[in-house]
Design a protein around this motif. Structure first.
Motif, PDB file in Angstrom:
ATOM      1  N   ARG A  42      52.906  65.596 -43.642  1.00 26.15           N
ATOM      2  CA  ARG A  42      53.944  66.390 -44.318  1.00 26.15           C
ATOM      3  C   ARG A  42      54.315  67.650 -43.554  1.00 26.15           C
ATOM      4  N   PHE A  43      53.320  68.365 -43.025  1.00 27.28           N
ATOM      5  CA  PHE A  43      53.620  69.640 -42.373  1.00 27.28           C
ATOM      6  C   PHE A  43      54.284  69.449 -41.013  1.00 27.28           C
ATOM      7  N   SER A  44      53.851  68.458 -40.262  1.00 30.63           N
ATOM      8  CA  SER A  44      54.487  68.237 -38.954  1.00 30.63           C
ATOM      9  C   SER A  44      55.928  67.762 -39.132  1.00 30.63           C
ATOM     10  N   ARG A  45      56.196  66.930 -40.134  1.00 29.34           N
ATOM     11  CA  ARG A  45      57.570  66.505 -40.394  1.00 29.34           C
ATOM     12  C   ARG A  45      58.433  67.679 -40.835  1.00 29.34           C
ATOM     13  N   PHE A  46      57.862  68.563 -41.658  1.00 25.77           N
ATOM     14  CA  PHE A  46      58.585  69.756 -42.112  1.00 25.77           C
ATOM     15  C   PHE A  46      58.875  70.690 -40.937  1.00 25.77           C
ATOM     16  N   PHE A  51      62.595  73.296 -38.613  1.00 23.96           N
ATOM     17  CA  PHE A  51      62.537  74.342 -37.597  1.00 23.96           C
ATOM     18  C   PHE A  51      62.584  73.809 -36.168  1.00 23.96           C
ATOM     19  N   GLY A  52      62.868  72.526 -36.008  1.00 24.01           N
ATOM     20  CA  GLY A  52      62.924  71.967 -34.662  1.00 24.01           C
ATOM     21  C   GLY A  52      61.594  71.996 -33.937  1.00 24.01           C
ATOM     22  N   GLY A  53      60.508  72.171 -34.692  1.00 27.30           N
ATOM     23  CA  GLY A  53      59.167  72.132 -34.117  1.00 27.30           C
ATOM     24  C   GLY A  53      58.744  73.369 -33.358  1.00 27.30           C
ATOM     25  N   THR A  54      59.525  74.456 -33.433  1.00 28.39           N
ATOM     26  CA  THR A  54      59.161  75.637 -32.643  1.00 28.39           C
ATOM     27  C   THR A  54      58.763  76.823 -33.513  1.00 28.39           C
ATOM     28  N   ALA A  56      59.189  79.896 -32.659  1.00 28.89           N
ATOM     29  CA  ALA A  56      60.280  80.878 -32.590  1.00 28.89           C
ATOM     30  C   ALA A  56      61.299  80.633 -33.694  1.00 28.89           C
ATOM     31  N   ASN A  57      61.615  79.379 -33.972  1.00 25.89           N
ATOM     32  CA  ASN A  57      62.572  79.073 -35.039  1.00 25.89           C
ATOM     33  C   ASN A  57      62.003  79.394 -36.416  1.00 25.89           C
ATOM     34  N   VAL A  58      60.703  79.202 -36.593  1.00 20.26           N
ATOM     35  CA  VAL A  58      60.063  79.559 -37.870  1.00 20.26           C
ATOM     36  C   VAL A  58      60.180  81.066 -38.082  1.00 20.26           C
ATOM     37  N   ILE A  59      59.866  81.838 -37.066  1.00 18.09           N
ATOM     38  CA  ILE A  59      59.917  83.298 -37.163  1.00 18.09           C
ATOM     39  C   ILE A  59      61.346  83.763 -37.454  1.00 18.09           C
ATOM     40  N   LYS A  60      62.304  83.211 -36.730  1.00 20.21           N
ATOM     41  CA  LYS A  60      63.705  83.587 -36.924  1.00 20.21           C
ATOM     42  C   LYS A  60      64.161  83.276 -38.348  1.00 20.21           C
ATOM     43  N   SER A  61      63.822  82.103 -38.839  1.00 20.02           N
ATOM     44  CA  SER A  61      64.230  81.692 -40.179  1.00 20.02           C
ATOM     45  C   SER A  61      63.546  82.538 -41.251  1.00 20.02           C
ATOM     46  N   LEU A 112      51.805  77.680 -40.508  1.00 20.65           N
ATOM     47  CA  LEU A 112      52.559  76.431 -40.566  1.00 20.65           C
ATOM     48  C   LEU A 112      52.253  75.537 -39.366  1.00 20.65           C
ATOM     49  N   THR A 113      52.204  76.106 -38.175  1.00 18.30           N
ATOM     50  CA  THR A 113      51.922  75.295 -36.989  1.00 18.30           C
ATOM     51  C   THR A 113      50.473  74.809 -36.986  1.00 18.30           C
ATOM     52  N   GLN A 114      49.551  75.591 -37.508  1.00 16.62           N
ATOM     53  CA  GLN A 114      48.151  75.145 -37.611  1.00 16.62           C
ATOM     54  C   GLN A 114      48.026  74.004 -38.612  1.00 16.62           C
ATOM     55  N   LEU A 115      48.722  74.108 -39.730  1.00 20.40           N
ATOM     56  CA  LEU A 115      48.686  73.017 -40.714  1.00 20.40           C
ATOM     57  C   LEU A 115      49.252  71.730 -40.107  1.00 20.40           C
ATOM     58  N   ALA A 116      50.343  71.867 -39.359  1.00 22.31           N
ATOM     59  CA  ALA A 116      50.948  70.691 -38.710  1.00 22.31           C
ATOM     60  C   ALA A 116      50.011  70.106 -37.656  1.00 22.31           C
TER      61      ALA A 116
END
Length: 119
Positions: A42-46, A51-54, A56-61, A112-116
């Motif tokens: 679930r987390f890697s798909r999210f 966020f396109g897997g990055t 930087a995009n998570v932080i920006k959003s 989020l990236t650790q969960l993924a």
């Protein structure tokens, strides 16, 4: 974490339903919680889907969600949620200095990236 899981699952289900309108929400829920084991990724798909897997995009959003003022209803709802969960003395995002805000959003991205990555 439960609230995050619910949001992640809702996003993933909606994304799949939009991608394949012939599917039903029941089928998606069965895929998520059934033998297919969709919950295991679930987390890697999210992370990839939203966020396109990055990082930087998570932080920006996250920064945009916490600081945008374009909609008074969203701004009021966000303030209510922060005060409700953080308490009456919690700093609002606009009260944080840029480094504090960036650190907060970086922390969210790291979780989020650790969960993924742990899937």
């Amino acid at each position: 974490l439960r609230d995050l899981i619910e949001d992640v699952d809702a996003f993933n289900i909606a994304k799949r339903l939009l991608a394949d309108p012939s599917r039903t929400i029941v089928q998606e829920i069965e895929d998520l919680f059934g033998a297919a084991g969709g919950y295991k990724t679930r987390f890697s798909r999210f992370l990839d889907g939203k966020f396109g897997g990055t990082t930087a995009n998570v932080i920006k959003s996250a920064t945009k969600v916490l600081t945008s003022e374009w909609d008074p209803l969203v701004t009021g709802g966000r303030s209510g949620l922060i005060k409700n969960f953080g308490g009456p003395n919690v700093k609002m995002p606009y009260e944080l200095n840029p480094l504090e805000l960036e650190s907060f959003c970086q922390g969210f991205a790291e979780v989020l990236t650790q969960l993924a990555a742990s899937e």
